[in-house]
Design a protein around this motif. Sequence first.
Motif, short mmCIF file in Angstrom:
data_model
loop_
_atom_site.label_atom_id
_atom_site.label_comp_id
_atom_site.label_asym_id
_atom_site.label_seq_id
_atom_site.Cartn_x
_atom_site.Cartn_y
_atom_site.Cartn_z
N GLY A 1 11.27 10.00 -8.03
CA GLY A 1 11.04 8.70 -7.56
C GLY A 1 10.38 8.03 -8.71
O GLY A 1 10.58 6.81 -9.18
N ASP B 1 12.61 7.75 -11.95
CA ASP B 1 13.60 6.60 -11.63
C ASP B 1 13.01 5.04 -11.58
O ASP B 1 13.52 4.02 -11.89
CB ASP B 1 14.55 6.73 -10.38
N PHE C 1 8.73 3.41 -3.23
CA PHE C 1 9.41 4.76 -3.09
C PHE C 1 8.25 5.59 -2.57
O PHE C 1 7.03 5.44 -2.56
CB PHE C 1 10.09 5.27 -4.52
N GLY C 2 8.76 6.91 -2.08
CA GLY C 2 7.89 7.99 -1.67
C GLY C 2 7.43 7.34 -0.23
O GLY C 2 6.34 7.83 0.29
#
Length: 351
Positions: free
Chosen positions: A19, A22, A97-98
């Motif tokens: 993540g 990216d 993200f995450g």
Amino acid sequence: MERNDVRLALPSKGILQHGAEDFLEACGLKVYRPNPRQYAATIPGMPGVTVLFQRPGDIVTSVQAGSIDFGITGYDVLSEKGANGGAALVIHDDLGFGACSLNLAVPERSAAQTVDDLRQWAAEAGQAGYPIRIATKFPHVTAAFLDRQAITPYRLIGVEGTLEIAPAIGYADLICDLVSSGITLRDNHLRPLTDGVVLRSQAVLIANRPALRSRPEVLAIAHHLLEYVEAYARGRGSYLIIANMRGDSPEAIAQRMFAQTSLGGLQGPTIAPVVAREHLRAASDWFAVNVVVRREHLFEAVGELRAIGGSGVVVVPCAYIFEEEPVRYRAMLDALAAEQQAATSAAGEGE
């Protein structure tokens, strides 16, 4: 020993690693790591920055200690280690993200549905002479939540491996673990309490406070990072709509657009005359309209433009939207200034 490089730590494995890499690439800050087994890399777009790969918990510890200047880690790990508020400062809390949550989860057969039920369960277990047992890898955050909810007595059981099996084999009554999709819980015949979210987490960008204050190169990289991260975050999910429209003047067209619900743009639409071909120029009353809208309003905005005379509508996704100054960079500077002022005042009072 004084360092010349600025260090950014990224997670070394798992969802957060992919993540983070990216995400940085999407922000225009691609990480160059020629060998995936190497624990050091570079970002060509940020000369002077060394990228190191560590476990999420070690990233927090390293930033706190000052051996790392910046890090991307999970807010859950940061909260468990109690580092936010120490030398580690969160400079961006919404990387996108995450995402996951730390949840209390009980066996499917349990009668407990809510935190109130858990409180009653704990009280009854205590009267019988034993505390409820909760397996978790986040003892500090879990204990703080249980204490706030007046759930007592309880005993936390530290687990290094898989948590979900703990109730099934009898060394815990329930668990407190990270949940994203919930599939793992269901596969192990567990379910979260309906209001048992202990903490919501996602990836965050943290920095070492003393380095930001004392090293100009670290402050410059903070600005660079936040500039691109904020521009990407603002651009993500936004679209530029371009259309041609007849009108008496830019102001007249603007009034027609402002009467709609989705055509306000960032500060407002951009409207400029269309330069017609020579033989049409004298009679041209066409204008080009540019407006930025969010994805959720895109088709509504296109429909409104067409309804007030727009034609030749072109829609382009926005990669980045840069502001005069990143909002979170200004917030970081304000936080550092406020902390410095508080420290100065405290020192003055102590004299």
